[in-house]
Every structure is written in C-alpha cells, then in structure tokens.
Design an enzyme around this catalytic site. Structure first.
Site, PDB file in Angstrom:
ATOM      1  N   LEU A   1       0.815  -1.213   0.000  1.00 55.90           N
ATOM      2  CA  LEU A   1       0.000   0.000   0.000  1.00 55.90           C
ATOM      3  C   LEU A   1       0.854   1.272   0.000  1.00 55.90           C
ATOM      4  O   LEU A   1       0.700   2.136  -0.850  1.00 55.90           O
ATOM      5  CB  LEU A   1      -0.928  -0.034   1.233  1.00 55.90           C
ATOM      6  CG  LEU A   1      -1.804   1.184   1.492  1.00 55.90           C
ATOM      7  CD1 LEU A   1      -2.751   1.430   0.331  1.00 55.90           C
ATOM      8  CD2 LEU A   1      -2.622   0.973   2.779  1.00 55.90           C
TER       9      LEU A   1
ATOM     10  N   GLU B   1       3.723   4.107  -0.334  1.00 55.78           N
ATOM     11  CA  GLU B   1       4.631   4.465  -1.433  1.00 55.78           C
ATOM     12  C   GLU B   1       5.772   5.325  -0.904  1.00 55.78           C
ATOM     13  O   GLU B   1       5.700   5.804   0.230  1.00 55.78           O
ATOM     14  CB  GLU B   1       3.830   5.185  -2.536  1.00 55.78           C
ATOM     15  CG  GLU B   1       2.776   4.246  -3.128  1.00 55.78           C
ATOM     16  CD  GLU B   1       1.944   4.863  -4.245  1.00 55.78           C
ATOM     17  OE1 GLU B   1       2.010   6.089  -4.439  1.00 55.78           O
ATOM     18  OE2 GLU B   1       1.239   4.092  -4.920  1.00 55.78           O
ATOM     19  N   PRO B   2       6.838   5.498  -1.710  1.00 48.88           N
ATOM     20  CA  PRO B   2       8.071   6.086  -1.163  1.00 48.88           C
ATOM     21  C   PRO B   2       7.978   7.554  -0.734  1.00 48.88           C
ATOM     22  O   PRO B   2       8.739   7.981   0.124  1.00 48.88           O
ATOM     23  CB  PRO B   2       9.080   5.958  -2.311  1.00 48.88           C
ATOM     24  CG  PRO B   2       8.462   5.105  -3.344  1.00 48.88           C
ATOM     25  CD  PRO B   2       6.996   5.062  -3.106  1.00 48.88           C
TER      26      PRO B   2
ATOM     27  N   ARG C   1       7.814   2.563  43.210  1.00 49.60           N
ATOM     28  CA  ARG C   1       9.038   3.355  43.108  1.00 49.60           C
ATOM     29  C   ARG C   1       8.986   4.531  44.098  1.00 49.60           C
ATOM     30  O   ARG C   1       8.084   5.375  44.040  1.00 49.60           O
ATOM     31  CB  ARG C   1       9.190   3.878  41.681  1.00 49.60           C
ATOM     32  CG  ARG C   1      10.161   5.002  41.502  1.00 49.60           C
ATOM     33  CD  ARG C   1      11.600   4.513  41.522  1.00 49.60           C
ATOM     34  NE  ARG C   1      12.527   5.644  41.446  1.00 49.60           N
ATOM     35  CZ  ARG C   1      13.836   5.514  41.324  1.00 49.60           C
ATOM     36  NH1 ARG C   1      14.391   4.325  41.266  1.00 49.60           N
ATOM     37  NH2 ARG C   1      14.599   6.587  41.263  1.00 49.60           N
TER      38      ARG C   1
ATOM     39  N   GLN D   1       7.967   8.400  30.422  1.00 49.62           N
ATOM     40  CA  GLN D   1       8.321   9.511  31.316  1.00 49.62           C
ATOM     41  C   GLN D   1       8.187   9.114  32.788  1.00 49.62           C
ATOM     42  O   GLN D   1       8.982   9.536  33.628  1.00 49.62           O
ATOM     43  CB  GLN D   1       7.437  10.730  31.006  1.00 49.62           C
ATOM     44  CG  GLN D   1       7.843  12.006  31.710  1.00 49.62           C
ATOM     45  CD  GLN D   1       9.162  12.569  31.192  1.00 49.62           C
ATOM     46  OE1 GLN D   1       9.668  12.143  30.171  1.00 49.62           O
ATOM     47  NE2 GLN D   1       9.721  13.519  31.920  1.00 49.62           N
TER      48      GLN D   1
ATOM     49  N   GLY E   1      11.301   7.672  33.969  1.00 54.27           N
ATOM     50  CA  GLY E   1      12.496   8.509  33.901  1.00 54.27           C
ATOM     51  C   GLY E   1      13.584   7.834  33.086  1.00 54.27           C
ATOM     52  O   GLY E   1      13.301   7.204  32.058  1.00 54.27           O
TER      53      GLY E   1
ATOM     54  N   GLU F   1      -0.563   3.019   7.503  1.00 56.19           N
ATOM     55  CA  GLU F   1      -2.006   2.966   7.275  1.00 56.19           C
ATOM     56  C   GLU F   1      -2.572   1.754   7.998  1.00 56.19           C
ATOM     57  O   GLU F   1      -3.732   1.722   8.371  1.00 56.19           O
ATOM     58  CB  GLU F   1      -2.322   2.882   5.778  1.00 56.19           C
ATOM     59  CG  GLU F   1      -2.022   4.146   5.004  1.00 56.19           C
ATOM     60  CD  GLU F   1      -3.007   5.275   5.290  1.00 56.19           C
ATOM     61  OE1 GLU F   1      -4.032   5.031   5.933  1.00 56.19           O
ATOM     62  OE2 GLU F   1      -2.725   6.411   4.858  1.00 56.19           O
TER      63      GLU F   1
END
Lengths: 391, 368
Positions: B127, B129-130, B268, B336, B339, B363
C-alpha cells in the site's frame, strides 16, 4: 453485540428535543442580558411540543437502555442554547430527599422544589471541610454558617443543608437538614452573577441561629459513627455521584457538540468543509482542527455512554463515572474555545449565540467535582491508594 | 441500540488472548525486538490459534466464522498488548485474507483462501509508497487495462512480511479520478514477471517485522486477479479496514504501557514516598487510563459501522485521529513515568514508544 446505532424512535425523540431547545433560543440573549430576572415557569412555545415523557412511551425494551439513553437526551438538550420552555418542579435537594428521606419526610416535602446547599466559601470540592454547624437545643436544631453556590437557591421553596453536628467526627458528623424559606435566621445573601448558565439561579445563604424542628434532620438518624466506621449517608452521597457525574459530563459534552455543530454549519456557509477522505497533507489547519474537535467530543461522549451503560447493567462504574467527567470537562472547555478560534473575531459578537457555549460549557469542569478531583479518584482506583494516601 | 455488550464468543476470544498475550507474548517481546527476529515457535503458537483462518469458509478448510470487524478489533488490541511485532507477523496475512473474504469472487476465494488454513503462511498487502506526502486517495501506483490483463507500474514500500509473503494484494489506482472509491486491489504472486522485491533498511518500530520494497515494472496481472473481478471493490471499506487494524494494535500498545507504569508508580520511592502519590504522576496515569478507555470506544464505534455495513469513513477518520494522538501520548508518558529507566533498552518502555509511533503512521500493518 457492540453497537452504537440509534433507533428511529430514539432519533425522533432526540430531534424533538433539539427542536425544543432551538425554539427557546429566541429568548437566550435577553436572559443573558437580564440575569437578575428569573425565567417564567412556562413560555407560550412550550405548547408546541408534546412532552418528552409521552414520546418515551414509544420506546421498546430492546432499545438503548434507560440511563444510557438519558445521557443522549442530556447531550442533545445541552447542544442547544434555548432557555427551558417549561420548568419542572424539583431541584437537587429533591434527589437527596428521595434517596435519604423518611417516608414521612418525602410525603411532607416531595411536592416542593428543594435546593441542595453543601458548598461553603472555604469548602468546595473538599466537602468534609464544611464549617456550618447544627446543634440540638431541646426539640430544635440550631443552624449556623455561610453557604454559597446554591443551585435554584432563589426559586426553591426549601433547601437541604449540610452541617456538622460534631466537628471532631469529621465526615461522619456531617448531616443533612431541611430548612424552609422564611424560617427566621435563614437569610438569602445574594443571587450570584456568573460567567454563564445565567438562567440557573445561584444563591448565597447565611444561617444565623436558625431554628428548625428536630424532625427536619433528613433520614432522622442522629447518631454519629465513630471514626473509621464510615458514614452510610456520606457514602450514599458519593454513590449517587456515579450517576450524576456522567450526567454532568453529558452536559459538558453537549456544549462541546453544540459549539462544534454551530461552527461546522457557519463555516460550511462560507465554503470551509472537512473532506473526510483527504489525507493529512491535504487538509487545511481549519479542517484538521474540526476533525480533532469532533474526535475529542465523540470520545468524551462515548466515555459518558460507557459509564451510564454500566449503571444500566447494574455493574460498578465508579472509575468510569470519573473518566467521563474528566473527559467531558476537557471538551466543554477546549471545543468551544477552538470553535471560536475557527470563527474568528465575529464569534465574540452578541449578534451570535456561539460565544454562549464557551461560557455555559465552562462550568462542567467545575461542578460535581472538578476535573482534578476526578483525576484523583481515577488515580486512587488504578493505583490502589486510599484518599488519605493520595490527596 | 447503544450497547457495549460483547457476544459470548467475543468474550471467550478476549479472555483467551488476554492469557496468550500475558503468558506467551509479553515475556518474549523485549528479546524479540532486540534480536529483530521472531522465533518460529511463537509464530506457530499464535498462528495455531486460528485467528486468520477464522473467517475463511468451512468448504475451503477454514472455520467459517462470521466476518466481524469488532471481533478483529478486540483480537488485535489483545495481541498488540502482548507484543505488536509478533501480532503483526501473525496477523499481517489478514491484509490479504480479509479483503478476499470481503470482496473476492468465488474463484478468488477458492484459489487463495485455502493457502491459509494449514501451517503458517505469509501474504501481505502493498500500500505505502516512497514519497513523504503519500496519500491513499492519490496513489502513484497505477493499473492500466490492456486487453485481458492489467499492467501495474509503481513502487511500494514498507510492505510487512515482504521477505516471505507468497502473494501480495497490491493497491493501485485504476480510474483517473482521485478518491477512495477509485482504488483497486490486485492479487500478485511474488514471482510475477517485472516485480522486484528488495529488503529494506529497517524501521524504528515493529523492528522484528521485516519490510520490503516492491518495484512494479509493467507487471501483468490477469483480469481474474483483480480483486472482486469486474465489479472491483469498495475502496473505502478496504482502507477503513486497514486503518482500524493499525489503530487497534496501537491501542493495545498504549494499554500495555499504562498497565506497566501503574505498579511502578505504586512501588518506586522518591523523596520518601511512592511517586504515584505525587499528583504530577498520578494525574498523568489517570489521563493515560482515561485515554485508553476513550480510544477503545472510538475504535469499536468505527468497527461497528463496518460491521453494520455502513460507510465508516468518517468514523474511521475520527478514530484514527483520536488514536494517533492519544496512543502516542500514552506510550510517551509511560516512558516519562520511568524517567531514565524508561530510556534504557532493558525495559520495554522505549520499545512501546517506537511501536506506537510506527503503528500510528502506517495505514495499517494488519486489518480488522
């Protein structure tokens, strides 16, 4: 089978609700400008519309379930800006009476409009911090304290007031009392002037040595549970949030929907329209914005429907109620703001009603628990922290 | 009527794949990504669940199950939760199979579908293309009618399973007009004359899924291999099916990242207490959870329109827009929460970010 289609009957009901909401829009600007006036209980236009209740009878049992459909109704109504053509009796206090009152109390006050008075100048979302007191003196409760943000506080005939009978007991000491208008010591301080929802009358009260009969304690239970035992009535209030939060979220989503529709229609008239097949590179910034607004609004609407659908199924929906409220709270702010971005400077003109969406919608991220409170509730649940551990 | 109710079968599949994702896929995901290779045994185990052959008619050796985009969306979310790369390797053949189930003529169905009812069999769709401004409604790959054949010219890129696929469904434009309605699909074997298949340089996400570039130099396709025969296909439906496939995997990745971040934030400790007790982290997690919920309902809504046979183009565009933004944000925020640890390749956070970024751009490497 998962489905999101709406039946013909339901579409008919929703269409009428929209027509009714639109019919009321001819009065909207007037009451925006005359905030001090209370809208009439009934406008002539009300007679043009059969009651929604009569239409609801056409619904069948294999239709969208009740609470879920209720959310669609709220969204649809909130998407228009019309004043209420016919105001029904009842206020938030009536819900409390229905949930917690004794049979005798329900009989006595059920036909009246009762407001709900919880918030104080120093206690908003943090309801356990309320300072108003009730002390028993013979066969009377004596109420003292200041209350604000009382919805229907001007129109109501009485009010359900939260006050503490024992400050040291914290949450468990908080009880609800029914106080009738005209009781000596019950003063209406002012009608608030607000950014939006101006046809909703919001009052500030003060109670000074206000004496009410002992039997006006809602539910009649005078005992104060020991710390750690929890308060059944307080928990009952929190439980009702599981239904009221999606409903309030639905109101916010409705404002987002309304602003979006208004914007889409107006831009279409001026030649700007989304091409649903175009790739991202071939969309204008305005088209991309419209897509994002609709995606966000749809997503929020679906979280509302999900929370209500769980309630219809009798399943727990505590987290989902807060998810819907946080999502609804987001779009009630961002979507009207972005709609005005797209419409430009003329959108602020009082020639048009679109600016009302921003002002009316803004409340939905505040009342019934701010977006931040909702995020705390969600986080506590997914992390397994108590309210003391994560506050 | 509005309902979120799963069928009994969907609930069973969901439960089964929850275990498969948790027990078989997730523990291997990190190593597989690092090695850029998917071991045959997990591929076989996944294939043997019969997910691809489920909708192939019994007469052709399949299970004859109902074609349900909602069921597919549930399957892909669960597999994406376990490991998006394994999921893609198992399910990319659906890019070939589902369109033939949806649009194929009787002859096309009997010729090609039975390939997928036995051992693992790779096939794919070409599907992408470049060019950077690639747009499915304005494809550069063309198919021109020449007597009894179609002649295909153009270049396709990022074709999943391109190294092993026996056949490709090649998406090309036949009409002069732009638009989803004017796209067509052609069944092309890998040994077709004029087709050059080359290995690609690798991709940021879905690393273990080898992709290929396909160059079509006047490749002749007999008229019988135009999908749908003379009637062609519903191009909108095809593209919506593919777009929602990638979105479902991306949602799975986002949910996995959220579920991984929650216990970490609970355990943590920083500055004397679990980081989850800090509102900046707690609110981030809360939004991640809410976003995952919202994404799933948007996906289901679009899939249900496909299921009802409606034109789901608008709902798909909205679901894709929602999931493209939120899945990426969720995966990014999960990293995030960890960390520096999130940045190290020991943990799967950076992998999920790469996979979410990749899945929300393709896609669709799979179809609902």
């Amino acid at each position: 089978m998962v489905d999101f289609s709406i039946s013909e009957v339901d579409n008919e009901i929703l269409a009428q609700l929209r027509a009714e909401g639109k019919a009321g829009e001819k009065y909207t600007r007037y009451y925006e400008d005359h905030e001090e006036e209370i809208i009439p209980k009934k406008f002539d236009e009300a007679d043009d519309f059969p009651s929604i209740m009569s239409l609801m009878k056409k619904r069948s049992f294999d239709d969208t379930p009740g609470a879920t459909f209720q959310m669609l109704l709220i969204m649809q109504r909130a998407a228009t800006l019309g004043v209420t053509l016919q105001t029904r009796t009842g206020g938030l206090g009536n819900a409390a009476l229905g949930a917690a009152g004794t049979d005798e109390q329900k009989k006595k006050w059920g036909g009246m409009t009762l407001a709900m008075s919880i918030t104080e100048p120093g206690a908003g979302s943090d309801t356990k911090a309320i300072q108003s007191t009730a002390r028993l003196d013979g066969d009377e409760w004596v109420i003292n304290g200041d209350k604000i943000f009382v919805t229907t506080g001007i129109r109501c005939e009485g009010v359900v007031v939260w006050a503490t009978v024992d400050k040291a007991a914290g949450r468990a000491g908080i009880k609800s009392f029914v106080v009738m208008k005209g009781t000596p010591g019950f003063n209406i301080v002012r009608k608030e002037k607000k950014l939006g929802i101006r046809t909703s009358d919001t009052a500030a009260y003060s109670f000074e040595e206000c004496r009410i009969p002992r039997e006006n304690l809602l539910g009649g239970d005078e005992s104060v549970p020991k710390p750690g035992q929890g308060s059944a009535s307080y928990k009952g209030v929190l439980k009702t949030f599981n239904m009221t939060r999606p409903a309030v979220a639905a109101g916010g989503v409705g404002k987002a929907k309304g602003a979006l529709e208004w914007c889409v229609d107006a831009l279409k008239d001026e030649g700007v329209e989304v091409d649903w097949e175009a790739s991202a590179h071939n969309r204008t910034s305005a088209q991309q914005t419209l897509i994002e607004m609709e995606a966000d609004t749809d997503a929020a609407a679906l979280t509302v429907l999900r929370a209500a659908w769980l309630a219809d199924k009798g399943q727990p929906n505590n987290v989902e109620a807060s998810v819907s409220k946080s999502k609804g709270g987001d779009v009630c702010r961002t979507v009207p703001q972005r709609a005005m971005n797209l419409l430009g400077a003329m959108s602020v003109s009082h020639d048009h009603l679109v600016e009302v969406y921003l002002r009316d919608g803004r409340i939905s991220d505040i009342y019934e628990g701010t977006g931040q409170i909702q995020r705390l509730i969600i986080a506590r649940n997914i992390l397994g922290f108590s309210s003391a551990e994560l506050s | 009527m509005i309902t979120f109710e799963l069928t009994e079968e969907q609930q069973l599949i969901s439960d089964m794949l929850t275990s498969f994702a948790r027990d078989e896929m997730a523990p291997k995901a990190r190593d597989i990504d690092e090695a850029s290779e998917i071991p045959q045994d997990i591929l076989t185990a996944g294939w043997d669940l019969g997910l691809v052959s489920a909708t192939i008619p019994e007469a052709l050796g399949g299970s004859g199950g109902e074609r349900s985009p909602i069921t597919s969306a549930i399957i892909l979310e669960k597999l994406g939760y376990g490991c998006a790369s394994i999921a893609t390797s198992i399910m990319a053949p659906s890019l070939f199979v589902q369109p033939i189930v949806d649009f194929g003529t009787d002859d096309q169905q009997s010729e090609y579908l039975s390939l997928f009812t036995g051992d693992y069999h790779a096939a794919s769709m070409a599907l992408q293309e470049p060019h950077f401004t690639f747009d499915v409604v304005d494809m550069k790959t063309t198919a021109e009618k020449n007597g009894d054949s179609w002649v295909i010219n153009g270049v396709k890129r990022l074709v999943p399973l391109g190294t092993t696929a026996s056949h490709f469904l090649v998406i090309a434009r036949t009409g002069k007009d732009k638009g989803l309605a004017n796209i067509d699909a052609f069944i092309v074997p890998r040994d077709a004359k004029g087709l050059t298949i080359e290995n690609e340089s690798g991709t940021q996400g879905l690393k273990p899924v080898a992709t290929s570039s396909l160059t079509f130099d006047s490749v002749e396709v007999p008229a019988k291999d135009r999908l749908g025969g003379d009637a062609g296909i519903d191009g909108r439906r095809l593209i919506n099916t593919v777009r929602l496939g990638g979105a479902a995997l991306a949602l799975g990745v986002a949910r996995a990242a959220t579920d991984f971040a929650i216990p970490y934030a609970r355990d943590r400790v920083a500055f004397g207490e679990p980081i989850g007790k800090k509102q900046s982290i707690a609110f981030m997690l809360s939004d991640m959870h809410s976003d995952c919920e919202a994404m799933r309902w948007m996906l289901w809504k679009a899939a249900s329109q496909l299921e009802n046979g409606d034109d789901a183009t608008k709902a798909t565009t909205l679901a894709k827009d929602c999931i493209n933004r939120l899945a990426l944000r969720v995966a990014d925020n999960a990293l995030q929460v960890f960390g520096g640890h999130g940045y190290i390749r020991e943990l799967p956070l950076e992998m999920w970010l790469r996979n979410a970024r990749t899945l929300t751009l393709l896609e669709g490497p799979v179809a609902v």
